[in-house]
Scaffold this motif. Structure first.
Motif, mmCIF file in Angstrom:
data_model
loop_
_atom_site.group_PDB
_atom_site.id
_atom_site.type_symbol
_atom_site.label_atom_id
_atom_site.label_comp_id
_atom_site.label_asym_id
_atom_site.label_seq_id
_atom_site.Cartn_x
_atom_site.Cartn_y
_atom_site.Cartn_z
ATOM 1 N N ASP A 50 41.151 37.745 41.599
ATOM 2 C CA ASP A 50 41.832 38.333 40.457
ATOM 3 C C ASP A 50 43.316 38.512 40.772
ATOM 4 O O ASP A 50 43.717 38.553 41.943
ATOM 5 C CB ASP A 50 41.218 39.689 40.121
ATOM 6 C CG ASP A 50 39.759 39.571 39.688
ATOM 7 O OD1 ASP A 50 39.384 38.501 39.161
ATOM 8 O OD2 ASP A 50 39.013 40.550 39.881
ATOM 9 N N GLU A 51 44.131 38.629 39.740
ATOM 10 C CA GLU A 51 45.556 38.815 39.948
ATOM 11 C C GLU A 51 45.808 40.079 40.766
ATOM 12 O O GLU A 51 45.295 41.168 40.447
ATOM 13 C CB GLU A 51 46.274 38.913 38.600
ATOM 14 C CG GLU A 51 47.784 39.012 38.728
ATOM 15 C CD GLU A 51 48.479 39.004 37.384
ATOM 16 O OE1 GLU A 51 49.712 39.177 37.353
ATOM 17 O OE2 GLU A 51 47.776 38.828 36.363
ATOM 18 N N GLY A 52 46.560 39.934 41.861
ATOM 19 C CA GLY A 52 46.870 41.067 42.720
ATOM 20 C C GLY A 52 45.801 41.413 43.742
ATOM 21 O O GLY A 52 46.025 42.274 44.598
ATOM 22 N N GLU A 53 44.658 40.760 43.661
ATOM 23 C CA GLU A 53 43.559 41.056 44.594
ATOM 24 C C GLU A 53 43.784 40.332 45.910
ATOM 25 O O GLU A 53 44.148 39.155 45.936
ATOM 26 C CB GLU A 53 42.230 40.619 43.980
ATOM 27 C CG GLU A 53 41.020 40.943 44.843
ATOM 28 C CD GLU A 53 39.715 40.426 44.270
ATOM 29 O OE1 GLU A 53 38.657 40.966 44.616
ATOM 30 O OE2 GLU A 53 39.772 39.463 43.464
ATOM 31 N N GLN A 54 43.552 41.024 47.010
ATOM 32 C CA GLN A 54 43.628 40.429 48.332
ATOM 33 C C GLN A 54 42.241 39.944 48.747
ATOM 34 O O GLN A 54 41.224 40.544 48.375
ATOM 35 C CB GLN A 54 44.148 41.446 49.344
ATOM 36 C CG GLN A 54 45.530 41.968 49.041
ATOM 37 C CD GLN A 54 46.576 40.875 49.106
ATOM 38 O OE1 GLN A 54 46.661 40.124 50.079
ATOM 39 N NE2 GLN A 54 47.387 40.778 48.052
ATOM 40 N N LEU A 55 42.208 38.881 49.546
ATOM 41 C CA LEU A 55 40.908 38.337 49.962
ATOM 42 C C LEU A 55 40.071 39.379 50.679
ATOM 43 O O LEU A 55 38.867 39.469 50.439
ATOM 44 C CB LEU A 55 41.106 37.113 50.855
ATOM 45 C CG LEU A 55 39.820 36.505 51.435
ATOM 46 C CD1 LEU A 55 38.849 36.102 50.327
ATOM 47 C CD2 LEU A 55 40.145 35.317 52.327
ATOM 48 N N TRP A 56 40.676 40.178 51.545
ATOM 49 C CA TRP A 56 39.889 41.163 52.285
ATOM 50 C C TRP A 56 39.189 42.153 51.354
ATOM 51 O O TRP A 56 38.073 42.604 51.642
ATOM 52 C CB TRP A 56 40.757 41.899 53.307
ATOM 53 C CG TRP A 56 41.777 42.851 52.744
ATOM 54 C CD1 TRP A 56 43.097 42.597 52.511
ATOM 55 C CD2 TRP A 56 41.562 44.214 52.344
ATOM 56 N NE1 TRP A 56 43.725 43.709 51.985
ATOM 57 C CE2 TRP A 56 42.806 44.724 51.884
ATOM 58 C CE3 TRP A 56 40.449 45.048 52.334
ATOM 59 C CZ2 TRP A 56 42.959 46.030 51.421
ATOM 60 C CZ3 TRP A 56 40.601 46.350 51.860
ATOM 61 C CH2 TRP A 56 41.840 46.827 51.421
ATOM 62 N N GLN A 57 39.833 42.471 50.232
ATOM 63 C CA GLN A 57 39.217 43.391 49.287
ATOM 64 C C GLN A 57 37.939 42.790 48.698
ATOM 65 O O GLN A 57 36.917 43.479 48.571
ATOM 66 C CB GLN A 57 40.200 43.735 48.166
ATOM 67 C CG GLN A 57 41.422 44.489 48.646
ATOM 68 C CD GLN A 57 42.473 44.652 47.561
ATOM 69 O OE1 GLN A 57 42.866 43.679 46.903
ATOM 70 N NE2 GLN A 57 42.937 45.869 47.359
#
Length: 257
Positions: A51-58
Motif C-alpha cells: 500500500d502507499e506509504g507501507e514498508q515491507l517490514w510492516q
C-alpha cells in the motif's frame, strides 16, 4: 502442558520448516511461542504490492501474525535485528543486521524469552543454516548459546533431508524447482529426529499463503500438486545432540506434560 519455543531468522521461515511441529504441539495441548530475529526487511515484492506509504517490514510482521494464528502460536516476538541478506552481499555488514550482532548479546535477548516461558523445547537451525544463509547460521549460534545460558536441555536443530530432496527432484523432473546450493540440508544418515506432520499440511500450506508478499501462488511451494507437497513437506527433520545414530525421535514434545 509444556512450552515449545521456535526460533527463526525471517518471517515465513517458521511455516516452511517448523509449521507442522508447531501446529502439532498446539493440538497436543502445549504452549507455542514463535521468536523471529528480523522483520525480513530485504524480501522482494512486485511493484505495486504494498500500500502507499507501507514498508515491507510492516507487511511481513502482519503476515507473521496471521501465519502464527493458523499454526496455533500463543506468543510472537521479534528480537529487533534487521535482515542481513544472502551470504556475500554488502548488506551483511550493515549496522544492526543479525549477522553482525554480538552472539552473547543476541543470545541474552532470546534467553529472556526462554526464561519467561520456562521453555521445555527450543528449535533452531543446523550449524550451516540449512543452506548457508547468514541469518540462519546466526540463529543456530544464538539459539544454542541461549539454551546454554538458560539450561534448556531439549534443543532441536531444524534441517532438510538432503537425500529425500534429491530423490524427489529426480522423480519429479516435470516440476520446476530452484537450484540447490552444495551445502543444502543434511544427509538422512545424520538426522536424528523425523516428525510426521502430514496431518497438519493444510495448516502448513495455509500459513505459507499468509506470507503472500514472499510466497506467491506461482511459487515452488504453493504450485506443487498435493501429492508432491505431502512428499516434500509431510515430514519435518531435526538434529539433536546426544541422539542417534539414525532416527531416534519422532516427536519434539514426547514425554512432556
Amino acid at each position: 502442558m509444556a512450552t515449545l519455543v521456535s526460533f527463526h531468522a525471517h518471517p515465513d521461515d517458521e511455516c516452511i520448516g517448523c509449521g507442522g511441529v508447531m501446529r502439532k504441539a498446539h493440538e497436543d495441548g502445549h504452549r507455542v511461542v514463535l521468536v523471529v530475529a528480523t522483520r525480513g526487511e530485504l524480501g522482494e515484492v512486485p511493484d505495486g504490492f504494498l500500500d502507499e506509504g507501507e514498508q515491507l517490514w510492516q507487511r511481513r510482521v502482519a503476515e507473521t501474525q496471521a501465519s502464527a494464528d493458523i499454526l496455533g502460536v500463543d506468543r510472537v516476538e521479534f528480537l529487533g535485528y534487521t535482515d542481513s541478506g544472502m551470504m556475500g552481499e554488502p548488506t551483511n555488514t550493515a549496522p544492526g543486521t543479525f549477522w553482525t550482532a554480538d552472539v552473547e548479546e543476541a543470545a541474552e535477548r532470546l534467553a529472556v524469552i526462554l526464561r519467561e516461558e520456562k521453555a521445555d523445547v527450543l528449535t533452531v537451525y543446523d550449524d550451516h543454516g540449512g543452506y548457508g544463509h547468514p541469518d540462519h547460521i546466526q540463529v543456530h549460534r544464538v539459539g544454542m548459546r541461549a539454551a546454554e545460558l538458560v539450561g534448556t536441555q531439549r534443543v532441536y536443530q531444524g534441517t532438510m533431508n538432503r537425500d529425500l530432496v534429491l530423490a524427489s527432484r529426480a522423480a519429479r523432473s516435470d516440476l520446476e524447482a530452484p537450484e540447490l546450493p552444495d551445502n543444502f540440508g543434511t544427509p538422512q544418515s545424520e538426522i536424528t529426529c523425523a516428525v510426521d506432520v502430514s496431518a497438519y499440511l493444510q495448516h502448513k500450506r495455509k500459513a505459507m499463503r499468509a506470507h503472500a508478499s514472499q510466497i506467491s501462488e506461482q511459487s515452488f511451494f504453493l504450485a506443487l500438486p498435493d501429492d508432491a507437497f505431502q512428499f516434500a513437506f509431510g515430514v519435518e527433520w531435526f538434529l539433536r545432540d546426544g541422539q542417534g545414530p539414525g532416527i531416534t525421535e519422532t516427536d519434539l514434545m514426547a514425554g512432556l506434560t
